[in-house]
Scaffold this motif. Structure first.
Motif, PDB file in Angstrom:
ATOM      1  N   SER A  58      55.554  32.781  58.221  1.00 56.04           N
ATOM      2  CA  SER A  58      55.037  31.848  59.218  1.00 56.04           C
ATOM      3  C   SER A  58      55.324  30.420  58.781  1.00 56.04           C
ATOM      4  O   SER A  58      55.355  30.125  57.575  1.00 56.04           O
ATOM      5  CB  SER A  58      53.529  32.030  59.409  1.00 56.04           C
ATOM      6  N   GLU A  71      53.100  41.039  56.693  1.00 54.94           N
ATOM      7  CA  GLU A  71      53.461  41.989  55.636  1.00 54.94           C
ATOM      8  C   GLU A  71      54.507  43.003  56.104  1.00 54.94           C
ATOM      9  O   GLU A  71      54.981  43.810  55.316  1.00 54.94           O
ATOM     10  CB  GLU A  71      52.210  42.737  55.157  1.00 54.94           C
ATOM     11  N   PRO A  94      58.534  32.018  53.738  1.00 49.12           N
ATOM     12  CA  PRO A  94      57.279  32.549  54.297  1.00 49.12           C
ATOM     13  C   PRO A  94      57.500  33.052  55.718  1.00 49.12           C
ATOM     14  O   PRO A  94      58.335  32.533  56.453  1.00 49.12           O
ATOM     15  CB  PRO A  94      56.337  31.334  54.284  1.00 49.12           C
TER      16      PRO A  94
END
Length: 290
Positions: free
Chosen positions: A260, A43, A258
């Motif tokens: 990851s 985040e 994303p």
């Protein structure tokens, strides 16, 4: 001076040049910053400023427990004017010279590698202080010489996506596979089973040893205008911030991938895959061809 220490002196000078060119690049950006974006972890998104750029470009260290084959990535975009583009090219030229000398040392005096990992950081007190303060172990040579991505021309858009389907495939003979098996525990039942399997195929049959590659970020670049060779797009791997020519200091349209990589392969196996789906010698990741 002995040849190996002459090479070491040359490499020290080349390392100094890499640091100086990177510091000059960061200073150039700090004096006239264009738009920039940095991908965060989870985040948290870092502020894409000169401090972030310096951390990304001067991260030369192994972290505790880091796989020696792995490198850390700093994915981002930086809008670059002609002055900044020139600084990127000069830094990449210094990195290329450093890499060439390192290859020469590996070929002619490989025993010097541990020594140079120990002495190079001490040539730059700020880097050495960082090394001590962060508890980091040693110099990561690949992170020193890997090139900074640079687009050849202004872009209309960039699409970023994780890629984890890469594999390196090394062709082996039966005799080479046999020699590798002999390097394993000869008393282990699973090794004996694999030796019997290997003995049951023809000596002339080719085999393949497969190594899955670490996930990486791939950028698909879409140019505003065709390049001189007519190309309108290009794909490149981006482990460091991608510098994009931008006369107005703005970034092209870009997606946010994303933070990851996916946990499993996302691309379907090709129907024309040349290797069998299951390893023939699992302990060595060796496959038979279909």
């Amino acid at each position: 001076m002995a040849p190996e220490y002459r090479l070491l002196a040359e490499l020290e000078a080349a390392f100094d040049q890499v640091i100086e060119r990177l510091e000059a690049l960061v200073s150039t950006y700090a004096e006239a910053p264009g738009a920039a974006w940095a991908m965060g972890e989870g985040e948290v998104s870092p502020q894409a400023d000169a401090d972030w750029l310096r951390r990304a470009l001067l991260d030369f260290w192994y972290q505790d427990g880091q796989d020696g084959r792995a490198t850390r990535s700093y994915v981002g975009l930086v809008a670059a004017d002609e002055t900044l583009i020139s600084a990127v090219r000069e830094a990449n030229a210094a990195k290329s010279a450093f890499a060439a000398l390192l290859r020469q040392i590996r070929e002619e005096a490989a025993g010097l590698i541990p020594e140079l990992k120990a002495i190079l950081p001490f040539r730059h007190p700020a880097l050495h202080d960082h090394l001590r303060g962060q508890g980091l172990a040693r110099l990561h040579l690949k992170q020193c010489w890997r090139a900074i991505p640079l687009a050849e021309a202004p872009l209309a858009r960039v699409r970023l996506a994780w890629y984890r389907s890469g594999r390196s495939i090394k062709r082996l003979t039966v005799r080479e596979a046999e020699a590798l098996l002999l390097g394993l525990d000869q008393e282990a039942p699973h090794v004996r089973i694999q030796q019997r399997h290997l003995a049951g195929i023809p000596d002339g049959e080719p085999l393949a040893q497969v190594q899955d590659q670490a996930p990486l970020m791939r950028a698909n670049l879409f140019y505003r205008e065709p390049l001189p060779d007519g190309r309108l797009r290009r794909a490149m791997n981006v482990a460091l911030p991608l510098f994009v020519p931008s006369p107005d200091g703005r970034l092209p349209d870009c997606n946010t991938p994303p933070a990851s990589p996916p946990t499993a392969r996302t691309r379907a196996l090709r129907s024309d895959a040349r290797l069998e789906s299951e390893p023939f010698l699992p302990s060595l990741r060796i496959y038979r061809y279909r």
